[in-house]
Design an enzyme around this catalytic site. Structure first.
Site, mmCIF file in Angstrom:
data_model
loop_
_atom_site.group_PDB
_atom_site.id
_atom_site.type_symbol
_atom_site.label_atom_id
_atom_site.label_comp_id
_atom_site.label_asym_id
_atom_site.label_seq_id
_atom_site.Cartn_x
_atom_site.Cartn_y
_atom_site.Cartn_z
ATOM 1 N N CYS A 178 -2.244 -4.576 -5.410
ATOM 2 C CA CYS A 178 -2.788 -5.786 -4.785
ATOM 3 C C CYS A 178 -1.760 -6.909 -4.876
ATOM 4 C CB CYS A 178 -4.048 -6.229 -5.520
ATOM 5 S SG CYS A 178 -5.404 -5.060 -5.437
ATOM 6 N N CYS A 211 -7.107 -6.014 -11.111
ATOM 7 C CA CYS A 211 -6.352 -7.276 -11.152
ATOM 8 C C CYS A 211 -6.951 -8.232 -12.177
ATOM 9 C CB CYS A 211 -6.300 -7.927 -9.777
ATOM 10 S SG CYS A 211 -5.165 -7.068 -8.677
ATOM 11 N N GLU A 224 -2.103 -9.874 -6.074
ATOM 12 C CA GLU A 224 -2.145 -10.575 -7.364
ATOM 13 C C GLU A 224 -1.242 -9.898 -8.394
ATOM 14 O OE1 GLU A 224 -4.649 -9.683 -5.433
ATOM 15 O OE2 GLU A 224 -6.512 -10.728 -5.924
ATOM 16 N N GLU A 227 0.821 -1.217 0.000
ATOM 17 C CA GLU A 227 0.000 0.000 0.000
ATOM 18 C C GLU A 227 0.853 1.264 0.000
ATOM 19 O OE1 GLU A 227 -2.850 -0.524 3.193
ATOM 20 O OE2 GLU A 227 -3.922 -2.029 2.017
HETATM 21 N N1 THU Z 1 -6.317 -6.488 -2.067
HETATM 22 C C1 THU Z 1 -5.526 -7.446 -2.625
HETATM 23 O O1 THU Z 1 -4.291 -7.438 -2.446
HETATM 24 N N2 THU Z 1 -6.109 -8.391 -3.373
HETATM 25 C C2 THU Z 1 -7.452 -8.506 -3.570
HETATM 26 O O2 THU Z 1 -7.890 -9.424 -4.250
HETATM 27 C C3 THU Z 1 -8.359 -7.527 -2.979
HETATM 28 C C4 THU Z 1 -7.735 -6.409 -2.252
HETATM 29 C C5 THU Z 1 -5.689 -5.474 -1.213
HETATM 30 C C6 THU Z 1 -5.642 -4.090 -1.756
HETATM 31 C C7 THU Z 1 -5.523 -3.276 -0.489
HETATM 32 O O3 THU Z 1 -4.152 -3.222 -0.106
HETATM 33 C C8 THU Z 1 -6.275 -4.081 0.548
HETATM 34 O O4 THU Z 1 -6.389 -5.392 0.011
HETATM 35 C C9 THU Z 1 -7.654 -3.559 0.884
HETATM 36 O O5 THU Z 1 -8.382 -3.347 -0.248
#
Ligand code: THU
Length: 164
Positions: free
Chosen positions: A74, A114, A76, A65
Protein backbone atom coordinates in the site's frame (compact mmCIF):
# COMPACT_ATOMS: atom_id res chain seq x y z
CA UNK A 1 -17.84 -10.52 36.73
CA UNK A 2 -16.93 -9.06 33.39
CA UNK A 3 -16.46 -5.32 33.15
CA UNK A 4 -17.46 -3.39 30.08
CA UNK A 5 -14.58 -1.21 28.93
CA UNK A 6 -15.07 1.35 26.24
CA UNK A 7 -12.62 2.88 23.83
CA UNK A 8 -13.59 6.23 22.33
CA UNK A 9 -12.43 7.06 18.81
CA UNK A 10 -11.66 10.77 18.45
CA UNK A 11 -10.93 12.22 15.04
CA UNK A 12 -11.62 15.35 13.05
CA UNK A 13 -13.65 15.39 9.88
CA UNK A 14 -12.84 18.35 7.64
CA UNK A 15 -15.38 18.97 4.89
CA UNK A 16 -12.66 20.27 2.57
CA UNK A 17 -8.94 20.98 2.33
CA UNK A 18 -9.53 24.72 2.66
CA UNK A 19 -10.20 24.34 6.38
CA UNK A 20 -6.67 23.00 6.94
CA UNK A 21 -3.42 24.88 7.62
CA UNK A 22 -1.17 25.44 4.55
CA UNK A 23 1.43 22.83 5.58
CA UNK A 24 -1.27 20.15 5.76
CA UNK A 25 -2.70 21.19 2.40
CA UNK A 26 0.81 21.03 0.95
CA UNK A 27 1.32 17.49 2.30
CA UNK A 28 -2.03 16.40 0.85
CA UNK A 29 -1.04 17.94 -2.51
CA UNK A 30 2.23 15.98 -2.45
CA UNK A 31 0.35 12.77 -1.65
CA UNK A 32 -2.02 13.44 -4.56
CA UNK A 33 1.00 13.96 -6.81
CA UNK A 34 2.57 10.72 -5.53
CA UNK A 35 -0.57 8.81 -6.55
CA UNK A 36 0.42 9.44 -10.17
CA UNK A 37 3.36 7.06 -9.59
CA UNK A 38 1.14 4.28 -8.28
CA UNK A 39 1.49 0.95 -10.04
CA UNK A 40 -2.05 -0.39 -9.79
CA UNK A 41 -2.77 -2.34 -12.99
CA UNK A 42 -4.86 -4.91 -11.09
CA UNK A 43 -7.08 -2.85 -8.82
CA UNK A 44 -6.91 0.37 -10.88
CA UNK A 45 -7.16 2.06 -7.47
CA UNK A 46 -4.34 4.59 -7.22
CA UNK A 47 -3.35 5.78 -3.76
CA UNK A 48 -0.74 8.39 -2.88
CA UNK A 49 0.99 9.11 0.41
CA UNK A 50 3.39 11.72 1.70
CA UNK A 51 5.21 11.78 5.01
CA UNK A 52 6.48 14.89 6.74
CA UNK A 53 9.30 14.09 9.13
CA UNK A 54 9.75 16.19 12.24
CA UNK A 55 13.07 17.28 10.72
CA UNK A 56 11.21 18.63 7.67
CA UNK A 57 12.00 15.99 5.03
CA UNK A 58 9.11 14.91 2.83
CA UNK A 59 8.94 11.29 1.64
CA UNK A 60 6.33 10.24 -0.93
CA UNK A 61 4.88 6.79 -1.56
CA UNK A 62 2.25 5.11 -3.68
CA UNK A 63 0.72 1.65 -3.92
CA UNK A 64 2.83 -0.84 -5.85
CA UNK A 65 0.95 -3.94 -6.91
CA UNK A 66 2.11 -7.35 -8.08
CA UNK A 67 0.69 -10.17 -10.21
CA UNK A 68 1.04 -12.20 -7.03
CA UNK A 69 -1.43 -9.95 -5.20
CA UNK A 70 -0.15 -10.26 -1.61
CA UNK A 71 3.31 -9.14 -2.74
CA UNK A 72 1.98 -5.65 -3.44
CA UNK A 73 2.33 -2.84 -0.90
CA UNK A 74 0.00 0.00 0.00
CA UNK A 75 0.98 3.64 -0.40
CA UNK A 76 1.30 4.12 3.37
CA UNK A 77 3.83 1.33 3.87
CA UNK A 78 5.75 2.24 0.73
CA UNK A 79 6.22 5.76 2.12
CA UNK A 80 6.88 4.66 5.70
CA UNK A 81 9.51 2.09 4.80
CA UNK A 82 11.17 4.42 2.30
CA UNK A 83 11.38 7.06 5.05
CA UNK A 84 12.83 4.70 7.63
CA UNK A 85 15.27 3.21 5.13
CA UNK A 86 16.96 6.61 4.77
CA UNK A 87 16.18 8.17 8.17
CA UNK A 88 16.23 5.25 10.61
CA UNK A 89 16.14 7.52 13.65
CA UNK A 90 13.60 9.87 12.10
CA UNK A 91 10.30 10.86 13.61
CA UNK A 92 7.22 10.89 11.41
CA UNK A 93 5.21 14.00 12.21
CA UNK A 94 2.36 13.56 9.71
CA UNK A 95 1.31 11.10 7.04
CA UNK A 96 -1.12 12.16 4.33
CA UNK A 97 -2.93 9.56 2.24
CA UNK A 98 -4.95 10.66 -0.75
CA UNK A 99 -7.23 9.09 -3.34
CA UNK A 100 -8.47 10.83 -6.47
CA UNK A 101 -11.90 12.39 -6.53
CA UNK A 102 -14.44 10.11 -8.12
CA UNK A 103 -18.16 10.47 -7.63
CA UNK A 104 -19.01 10.02 -3.96
CA UNK A 105 -15.51 8.96 -2.96
CA UNK A 106 -14.67 8.87 0.72
CA UNK A 107 -11.23 9.22 2.33
CA UNK A 108 -9.37 5.93 2.21
CA UNK A 109 -8.57 4.56 5.65
CA UNK A 110 -5.43 2.40 6.05
CA UNK A 111 -5.76 -1.38 5.85
CA UNK A 112 -5.05 -3.55 8.88
CA UNK A 113 -1.46 -4.36 7.90
CA UNK A 114 -0.66 -0.67 7.39
CA UNK A 115 -2.21 0.20 10.75
CA UNK A 116 0.05 -2.40 12.36
CA UNK A 117 3.11 -0.97 10.57
CA UNK A 118 2.20 2.60 11.54
CA UNK A 119 1.68 1.65 15.20
CA UNK A 120 5.10 -0.06 15.17
CA UNK A 121 6.57 3.26 14.00
CA UNK A 122 4.84 5.10 16.84
CA UNK A 123 6.47 2.71 19.31
CA UNK A 124 9.81 3.11 17.53
CA UNK A 125 9.69 6.91 17.63
CA UNK A 126 8.08 6.94 21.07
CA UNK A 127 5.37 9.34 19.98
CA UNK A 128 2.30 9.68 17.80
CA UNK A 129 2.06 10.65 14.15
CA UNK A 130 -0.87 12.55 12.69
CA UNK A 131 -2.81 10.97 9.86
CA UNK A 132 -4.50 13.07 7.19
CA UNK A 133 -6.74 10.88 5.06
CA UNK A 134 -8.17 12.77 2.16
CA UNK A 135 -9.92 12.81 -1.18
CA UNK A 136 -8.59 15.24 -3.77
CA UNK A 137 -10.58 18.46 -3.31
CA UNK A 138 -12.86 16.57 -0.90
CA UNK A 139 -13.15 15.68 2.75
CA UNK A 140 -10.25 14.89 5.08
CA UNK A 141 -10.21 12.72 8.18
CA UNK A 142 -7.55 13.72 10.71
CA UNK A 143 -6.42 11.50 13.56
CA UNK A 144 -3.90 12.40 16.23
CA UNK A 145 -2.18 9.03 16.16
CA UNK A 146 -2.14 5.80 14.17
CA UNK A 147 -3.03 3.92 17.33
CA UNK A 148 -6.39 5.68 17.26
CA UNK A 149 -7.21 3.38 14.34
CA UNK A 150 -5.81 0.26 16.00
CA UNK A 151 -6.84 0.12 19.63
CA UNK A 152 -5.64 -2.84 21.72
CA UNK A 153 -2.93 -3.42 19.14
CA UNK A 154 -0.29 -6.10 19.40
CA UNK A 155 3.08 -4.48 19.96
CA UNK A 156 6.64 -5.01 21.11
CA UNK A 157 5.70 -4.63 24.79
CA UNK A 158 3.86 -7.96 24.57
CA UNK A 159 7.09 -9.60 23.46
CA UNK A 160 8.80 -8.03 26.45
CA UNK A 161 10.89 -6.00 24.00
CA UNK A 162 11.39 -2.33 23.35
CA UNK A 163 10.98 -1.07 19.80
CA UNK A 164 14.12 0.93 19.00
N1 THU B 1 -4.39 0.63 -0.84
C1 THU B 1 -3.51 1.57 -0.38
O1 THU B 1 -2.47 1.83 -1.01
N2 THU B 1 -3.80 2.19 0.77
C2 THU B 1 -4.94 2.01 1.49
O2 THU B 1 -5.12 2.65 2.51
C3 THU B 1 -5.93 1.04 1.04
C4 THU B 1 -5.59 0.25 -0.15
C5 THU B 1 -4.10 -0.03 -2.11
C6 THU B 1 -3.72 -1.47 -2.04
C7 THU B 1 -4.09 -1.94 -3.43
O3 THU B 1 -3.00 -1.66 -4.31
C8 THU B 1 -5.26 -1.08 -3.83
O4 THU B 1 -5.24 0.03 -2.94
C9 THU B 1 -6.61 -1.76 -3.74
O5 THU B 1 -6.78 -2.35 -2.52
Amino acid sequence: MAQTRKIALHYLHHASWSALPPEDRELLELAAKAARNAYAPYSKFKVGAAIRMESGEIIPGSNQENASFPAGTCAERTALHAAMAVLPKGVVESLAVVVPQVKGSKPVTPCGICRQALVEQERRQEGPMRLLLGVVKGPVIETFSAETLLPLSFDSSQLGKKAR
